[in-house]
Design an enzyme around this catalytic site. Structure first.
Site, short mmCIF file in Angstrom:
data_model
loop_
_atom_site.label_atom_id
_atom_site.label_comp_id
_atom_site.label_asym_id
_atom_site.label_seq_id
_atom_site.Cartn_x
_atom_site.Cartn_y
_atom_site.Cartn_z
N LEU A 51 0.81 -1.21 0.00
CA LEU A 51 0.00 0.00 0.00
C LEU A 51 0.85 1.27 0.00
O LEU A 51 0.41 2.30 -0.50
CB LEU A 51 -0.93 0.01 1.22
CG LEU A 51 -2.12 -0.94 1.17
CD1 LEU A 51 -2.76 -1.05 2.55
CD2 LEU A 51 -3.14 -0.47 0.14
N PHE A 70 -9.65 -2.36 2.41
CA PHE A 70 -9.58 -2.89 3.77
C PHE A 70 -8.14 -3.08 4.23
O PHE A 70 -7.91 -3.49 5.36
CB PHE A 70 -10.32 -4.23 3.85
CG PHE A 70 -11.78 -4.11 4.17
CD1 PHE A 70 -12.29 -4.55 5.38
CD2 PHE A 70 -12.65 -3.55 3.25
CE1 PHE A 70 -13.64 -4.43 5.67
CE2 PHE A 70 -14.00 -3.42 3.53
CZ PHE A 70 -14.50 -3.86 4.76
N HIS A 112 -12.80 3.93 15.80
CA HIS A 112 -11.72 4.62 16.50
C HIS A 112 -11.45 6.02 15.96
O HIS A 112 -10.71 6.78 16.57
CB HIS A 112 -10.47 3.75 16.49
CG HIS A 112 -10.69 2.43 17.19
ND1 HIS A 112 -10.99 2.36 18.54
CD2 HIS A 112 -10.72 1.16 16.72
CE1 HIS A 112 -11.16 1.09 18.87
NE2 HIS A 112 -11.03 0.35 17.79
N TYR A 135 -4.00 4.98 15.27
CA TYR A 135 -4.81 4.18 14.33
C TYR A 135 -6.09 4.93 13.98
O TYR A 135 -6.44 5.05 12.80
CB TYR A 135 -5.12 2.83 14.97
CG TYR A 135 -6.09 1.98 14.19
CD1 TYR A 135 -5.72 1.36 13.01
CD2 TYR A 135 -7.40 1.78 14.65
CE1 TYR A 135 -6.60 0.57 12.29
CE2 TYR A 135 -8.28 0.99 13.95
CZ TYR A 135 -7.89 0.39 12.77
OH TYR A 135 -8.78 -0.39 12.07
N LYS A 139 -7.61 6.91 10.38
CA LYS A 139 -8.95 6.79 9.82
C LYS A 139 -9.55 8.17 9.58
O LYS A 139 -10.25 8.39 8.58
CB LYS A 139 -9.84 5.97 10.75
CG LYS A 139 -9.37 4.55 10.98
CD LYS A 139 -9.31 3.74 9.69
CE LYS A 139 -8.97 2.29 9.94
NZ LYS A 139 -8.87 1.50 8.70
N SER A 164 -17.17 -3.81 16.18
CA SER A 164 -16.58 -5.09 16.61
C SER A 164 -17.01 -6.21 15.67
O SER A 164 -17.96 -6.94 15.96
CB SER A 164 -17.00 -5.41 18.04
OG SER A 164 -16.68 -4.35 18.92
N ARG A 172 -19.01 -5.14 26.09
CA ARG A 172 -18.93 -4.07 25.08
C ARG A 172 -19.45 -4.54 23.74
O ARG A 172 -20.19 -3.82 23.06
CB ARG A 172 -17.49 -3.57 24.95
CG ARG A 172 -17.31 -2.54 23.83
CD ARG A 172 -15.89 -1.99 23.77
NE ARG A 172 -15.75 -1.05 22.66
CZ ARG A 172 -15.32 -1.38 21.44
NH1 ARG A 172 -14.96 -2.63 21.17
NH2 ARG A 172 -15.23 -0.46 20.50
#
Length: 278
Positions: A51, A70, A112, A135, A139, A164, A172
């Site tokens: 990438l 992804f 996140h 991280y 995003k 998740s 959670r």
């Protein structure tokens, strides 16, 4: 469509997307940094690419209708490790997509990017960025990059803030679960919706305890079918007492909200590696 490209094809989520994507176009080109991904589906080919290399990513995207992006480091890490695959890599995907006339980027963003918000706020898709880690910061960069390339260059993108997407193993995840079937539904709607412009959508199942509001993304037609509440009796019976002073329990980013920058967040979680095998 003639050609779809899937980055991150060697990853756990990529393993569930390869088969359905291979049925949505004449050709699916799967790519990752790994040497190979094993047996291929009918219509699927594999190209190894980094990438962080615009040249390599450009070669993969030539002739593509859409790219489903992804590929990334999928955990918190030191900034210089995140920089190449997650930040420069995102730029390379968008720039190569623009150069080759790709119609749309479907991007695996993350909770996140907004992880520091309390669950009780039940934020919508228009909440300002509030990352919980390097991280998450990467995003945020990719979401802003997607908006920039839409508004300046007309390249559509759908940014799926995935929660998740793994086996339900904690209190959670009763709120944040995204089933693999709903992941496939979400990616399918991000691809086959006629026009998306720049869009953000939360990648989450139809959980009773869902901590966000997806109403602003209704134009994508994503209607999740699964609900983590089926696991609640077993999970809650084994759970320790809740601690309302713990940001990891009170904020939507979970353990990523309390780790030191650059340290693994997944190390604080129990992720079952149940990737799909042919």
């Amino acid at each position: 469509m003639k050609k779809l490209v899937l980055t991150g094809a060697a990853g756990r989520l990529g393993s569930y997307l390869r088969e359905p994507l291979s049925k949505m176009a004449d050709e699916l080109v799967s790519t990752d940094i790994a040497e190979d991904i094993g047996t291929l589906y009918p219509g699927e080919s594999y190209m190894q690419a980094d990438l962080a290399s615009l040249e390599q990513i450009s070669a993969v995207l030539e002739g593509a209708d859409m790219v489903i992006h992804f590929g990334a480091i999928v955990d918190e890490a030191p900034f210089d490790e995140i920089l190449g695959p997650n930040i420069i890599g995102a730029y390379n995907v968008w720039e190569a997509a623009h150069r080759h006339g790709v119609r749309r980027v479907v991007y695996a963003s993350s909770v996140h990017a907004v992880g520091m918000y309390p669950s009780a706020d039940c934020i919508g898709i228009d909440a300002p960025h509030r990352p919980d880690s390097f991280y998450g910061l990467a995003k945020c960069f990719a979401e802003d990059l997607g908006r920039l390339y839409w508004e300046k260059r007309g390249l559509e993108s759908v940014h799926m803030r995935i929660f998740s997407c793994a086996k339900v193993v904690s209190t959670r995840s009763l709120a944040t679960w995204l089933s693999y079937d709903d992941l496939i539904r979400l990616v399918t709607r991000a691809i086959d919706t006629p026009t998306t412009g720049f869009s953000i959508v939360y990648g989450i199942s139809d959980n009773d305890r869902m901590p966000v509001n997806n109403a602003g993304a209704s134009h994508l037609g994503y209607r999740p079918q699964d609900n983590a509440e089926q696991f609640a009796p077993e999970i809650l019976a084994a759970a320790p007492p809740a601690d309302p002073s713990d940001p990891a329990q009170m904020c939507i980013g979970g353990p990523f909200t309390t780790i030191e920058l650059g340290e693994s967040g997944l190390a604080k979680m129990t992720i079952v590696d149940d990737r799909k095998k042919l």
